[in-house]
Design a protein around this motif. Structure first.
Motif, mmCIF file in Angstrom:
data_model
loop_
_atom_site.group_PDB
_atom_site.id
_atom_site.type_symbol
_atom_site.label_atom_id
_atom_site.label_comp_id
_atom_site.label_asym_id
_atom_site.label_seq_id
_atom_site.Cartn_x
_atom_site.Cartn_y
_atom_site.Cartn_z
ATOM 1 N N ALA A 125 -10.868 -3.163 15.947
ATOM 2 C CA ALA A 125 -9.437 -3.315 15.670
ATOM 3 C C ALA A 125 -9.217 -3.842 14.254
ATOM 4 O O ALA A 125 -8.277 -3.412 13.567
ATOM 5 C CB ALA A 125 -8.806 -4.245 16.696
ATOM 6 N N SER A 126 -10.079 -4.775 13.814
ATOM 7 C CA SER A 126 -9.957 -5.306 12.449
ATOM 8 C C SER A 126 -10.195 -4.208 11.416
ATOM 9 O O SER A 126 -9.508 -4.165 10.377
ATOM 10 C CB SER A 126 -10.957 -6.442 12.240
ATOM 11 O OG SER A 126 -10.712 -7.510 13.131
ATOM 12 N N ALA A 127 -11.156 -3.320 11.695
ATOM 13 C CA ALA A 127 -11.439 -2.214 10.781
ATOM 14 C C ALA A 127 -10.252 -1.253 10.703
ATOM 15 O O ALA A 127 -9.902 -0.765 9.617
ATOM 16 C CB ALA A 127 -12.696 -1.470 11.233
ATOM 17 N N VAL A 128 -9.625 -0.991 11.838
ATOM 18 C CA VAL A 128 -8.443 -0.125 11.852
ATOM 19 C C VAL A 128 -7.309 -0.767 11.061
ATOM 20 O O VAL A 128 -6.617 -0.113 10.273
ATOM 21 C CB VAL A 128 -7.995 0.154 13.300
ATOM 22 C CG1 VAL A 128 -6.674 0.912 13.311
ATOM 23 C CG2 VAL A 128 -9.064 0.945 14.043
ATOM 24 N N ARG A 129 -7.140 -2.077 11.260
ATOM 25 C CA ARG A 129 -6.082 -2.795 10.541
ATOM 26 C C ARG A 129 -6.315 -2.737 9.024
ATOM 27 O O ARG A 129 -5.388 -2.475 8.252
ATOM 28 C CB ARG A 129 -6.028 -4.249 11.010
ATOM 29 C CG ARG A 129 -4.911 -5.057 10.352
ATOM 30 C CD ARG A 129 -4.934 -6.512 10.792
ATOM 31 N NE ARG A 129 -4.646 -6.653 12.218
ATOM 32 C CZ ARG A 129 -5.563 -6.931 13.136
ATOM 33 N NH1 ARG A 129 -6.847 -7.093 12.773
ATOM 34 N NH2 ARG A 129 -5.236 -7.042 14.397
ATOM 35 N N GLU A 130 -7.558 -2.984 8.605
ATOM 36 C CA GLU A 130 -7.871 -2.961 7.174
ATOM 37 C C GLU A 130 -7.741 -1.554 6.609
ATOM 38 O O GLU A 130 -7.245 -1.361 5.486
ATOM 39 C CB GLU A 130 -9.287 -3.489 6.951
ATOM 40 C CG GLU A 130 -9.708 -3.568 5.492
ATOM 41 C CD GLU A 130 -8.887 -4.565 4.693
ATOM 42 O OE1 GLU A 130 -8.936 -4.505 3.447
ATOM 43 O OE2 GLU A 130 -8.191 -5.402 5.314
ATOM 44 N N GLY A 131 -8.170 -0.558 7.377
ATOM 45 C CA GLY A 131 -8.045 0.822 6.920
ATOM 46 C C GLY A 131 -6.592 1.224 6.733
ATOM 47 O O GLY A 131 -6.248 1.912 5.752
ATOM 48 N N ARG A 145 -4.116 -0.840 6.069
ATOM 49 C CA ARG A 145 -3.596 -1.574 4.917
ATOM 50 C C ARG A 145 -3.963 -0.869 3.621
ATOM 51 O O ARG A 145 -3.113 -0.688 2.732
ATOM 52 C CB ARG A 145 -4.132 -3.003 4.908
ATOM 53 C CG ARG A 145 -3.538 -3.892 3.826
ATOM 54 C CD ARG A 145 -4.299 -5.191 3.703
ATOM 55 N NE ARG A 145 -5.621 -4.984 3.133
ATOM 56 C CZ ARG A 145 -5.853 -4.871 1.815
ATOM 57 N NH1 ARG A 145 -4.855 -4.944 0.949
ATOM 58 N NH2 ARG A 145 -7.085 -4.695 1.364
ATOM 59 N N VAL A 146 -5.235 -0.459 3.512
ATOM 60 C CA VAL A 146 -5.685 0.229 2.296
ATOM 61 C C VAL A 146 -4.955 1.559 2.129
ATOM 62 O O VAL A 146 -4.514 1.915 1.024
ATOM 63 C CB VAL A 146 -7.211 0.453 2.360
ATOM 64 C CG1 VAL A 146 -7.671 1.337 1.207
ATOM 65 C CG2 VAL A 146 -7.953 -0.877 2.324
ATOM 66 N N TYR A 147 -4.799 2.296 3.226
ATOM 67 C CA TYR A 147 -4.116 3.593 3.157
ATOM 68 C C TYR A 147 -2.659 3.421 2.736
ATOM 69 O O TYR A 147 -2.148 4.176 1.896
ATOM 70 C CB TYR A 147 -4.210 4.288 4.515
ATOM 71 C CG TYR A 147 -3.541 5.639 4.561
ATOM 72 C CD1 TYR A 147 -4.097 6.733 3.896
ATOM 73 C CD2 TYR A 147 -2.359 5.827 5.268
ATOM 74 C CE1 TYR A 147 -3.485 7.978 3.936
ATOM 75 C CE2 TYR A 147 -1.746 7.069 5.313
ATOM 76 C CZ TYR A 147 -2.310 8.137 4.651
ATOM 77 O OH TYR A 147 -1.706 9.364 4.688
ATOM 78 N N ASP A 148 -1.977 2.435 3.333
ATOM 79 C CA ASP A 148 -0.582 2.177 2.966
ATOM 80 C C ASP A 148 -0.455 1.803 1.492
ATOM 81 O O ASP A 148 0.457 2.269 0.791
ATOM 82 C CB ASP A 148 -0.004 1.053 3.828
ATOM 83 C CG ASP A 148 0.238 1.497 5.264
ATOM 84 O OD1 ASP A 148 0.163 2.712 5.530
ATOM 85 O OD2 ASP A 148 0.481 0.622 6.111
ATOM 86 N N ASN A 149 -1.364 0.954 1.013
ATOM 87 C CA ASN A 149 -1.299 0.525 -0.384
ATOM 88 C C ASN A 149 -1.608 1.663 -1.340
ATOM 89 O O ASN A 149 -1.063 1.723 -2.451
ATOM 90 C CB ASN A 149 -2.265 -0.643 -0.619
ATOM 91 C CG ASN A 149 -1.791 -1.914 0.060
ATOM 92 O OD1 ASN A 149 -0.657 -2.003 0.520
ATOM 93 N ND2 ASN A 149 -2.660 -2.908 0.147
ATOM 94 N N LEU A 150 -2.488 2.579 -0.934
ATOM 95 C CA LEU A 150 -2.753 3.754 -1.769
ATOM 96 C C LEU A 150 -1.500 4.617 -1.908
ATOM 97 O O LEU A 150 -1.184 5.106 -3.002
ATOM 98 C CB LEU A 150 -3.895 4.575 -1.170
ATOM 99 C CG LEU A 150 -5.312 4.058 -1.390
ATOM 100 C CD1 LEU A 150 -6.312 4.899 -0.618
ATOM 101 C CD2 LEU A 150 -5.669 4.071 -2.878
ATOM 102 N N LYS A 151 -0.790 4.793 -0.803
ATOM 103 C CA LYS A 151 0.447 5.589 -0.861
ATOM 104 C C LYS A 151 1.485 4.908 -1.754
ATOM 105 O O LYS A 151 2.170 5.580 -2.531
ATOM 106 C CB LYS A 151 1.006 5.788 0.550
ATOM 107 C CG LYS A 151 0.174 6.708 1.423
ATOM 108 C CD LYS A 151 0.948 7.162 2.653
ATOM 109 C CE LYS A 151 1.362 6.015 3.525
ATOM 110 N NZ LYS A 151 2.075 6.487 4.753
#
Length: 275
Positions: free
Chosen positions: A199-205, A207-213
């Motif tokens: 779940a932590s990996a999904v959350r971090e992924g 976050r990174v995807y949102d920030n890239l957008k």
């Protein structure tokens, strides 16, 4: 088996050498110890070897409903007793399952336990579905059937989980308790054996995807304006107003430096509550 051995050590019991040992896949085991024929295993397997007393069946049923796995043992055709083992559900694991369900993921528990034991454990963990009584060689078939409904991720640690991990779209093995065969078959390895890490990996992924957008949307207006300026100048037959060095400087001054803040921005509050 490890739990039984640990309890035996606590009771300071001395193990005896076993001969003619054989494991019955998904059912139990048999061996010869000090000349006596010993059998042990699930209630279903032991019921096929001898007639179980009604009181023993009731006791095994009560243990199953409490989320424990009853194991029966007999010596030379005589019932010795019953041992109950149980898996403990970590609080963070239940929370992780809840987070994964909030993402729209369907969490399914595959187990070789009987239906009553599996249902009790599944209720504690908060999974969507429990598939019980699955033999080690049947997990791959279950994963293949689940893939008909979409992408499948599986988590496992035993040797028998390896074919199913290979069959899944994403196979995740436990790094501490997992066997080497399982790690080789998996796509990812959890180094801490903690389900909450998924779940932590999904959350971090996310976050990174949102920030890239956000970063791309922030940079696009500047680059689009520069591109339009050059295209208009070429169509008008004028000199290109922006040199490569000037474009690089503008990007560094107005885009790259300011986008650092977006790159390290914290995740949204509802990041784990959207599909």
């Amino acid at each position: 088996a490890a739990a039984i051995m640990k309890r035996g050590e606590e009771e300071k019991l001395q193990p005896e050498a076993a001969e003619k040992f054989a494991a019955i896949t998904g059912s139990g085991l048999k061996a010869t110890v000090l000349g006596a024929q010993l059998l042990g295993g699930s209630v279903r397997y032991m019921a096929s070897q001898l007639a179980l007393p009604q009181e023993m069946e009731k006791q095994a049923d009560a243990l199953s409903q409490a989320g424990k796995t009853p194991l029966l043992f007999m010596e030379d055709g005589k019932l010795l007793g019953i041992i109950a083992v149980a898996d403990t559900i970590k609080e963070d694991s239940a929370a992780a399952i809840r987070d994964l369900r909030n993402l729209g993921l369907r969490v399914v528990m595959l187990t070789g336990d009987n239906e009553k034991t599996a249902a009790a454990i599944g209720a504690q963990a908060g999974v969507d579905e429990v598939i019980a009584g699955v033999l080690p060689d049947g997990k791959e078939r279950v994963i293949r059937d689940l893939k008909k409904y979409g992408k499948v991720m599986m988590v496992g640690d035993g040797i028998n989980d390896a074919p199913a991990l290979k069959q899944a779209d994403v196979g995740i093995a436990m790094g501490i308790k997992g066997t080497e065969v399982t790690k080789e078959a998996a796509d990812m390895v959890l180094t801490d054996d903690n389900f909450a890490t998924i779940a932590s990996a999904v959350r971090e992924g996310r976050r990174v995807y949102d920030n890239l957008k956000k970063t791309i949307l922030f940079i696009m207006p500047t680059n689009l304006a520069q591109g339009l300026l050059i295209i208009i100048a070429l169509l008008a037959g004028n000199l290109i107003p922006l040199t490569p060095v000037l474009i690089l400087w503008m990007n560094m001054a107005t885009s790259a430096t300011l986008s650092f803040g977006l790159a390290f921005e914290a995740g949204e509050q509802n990041i784990m509550r959207r599909p």
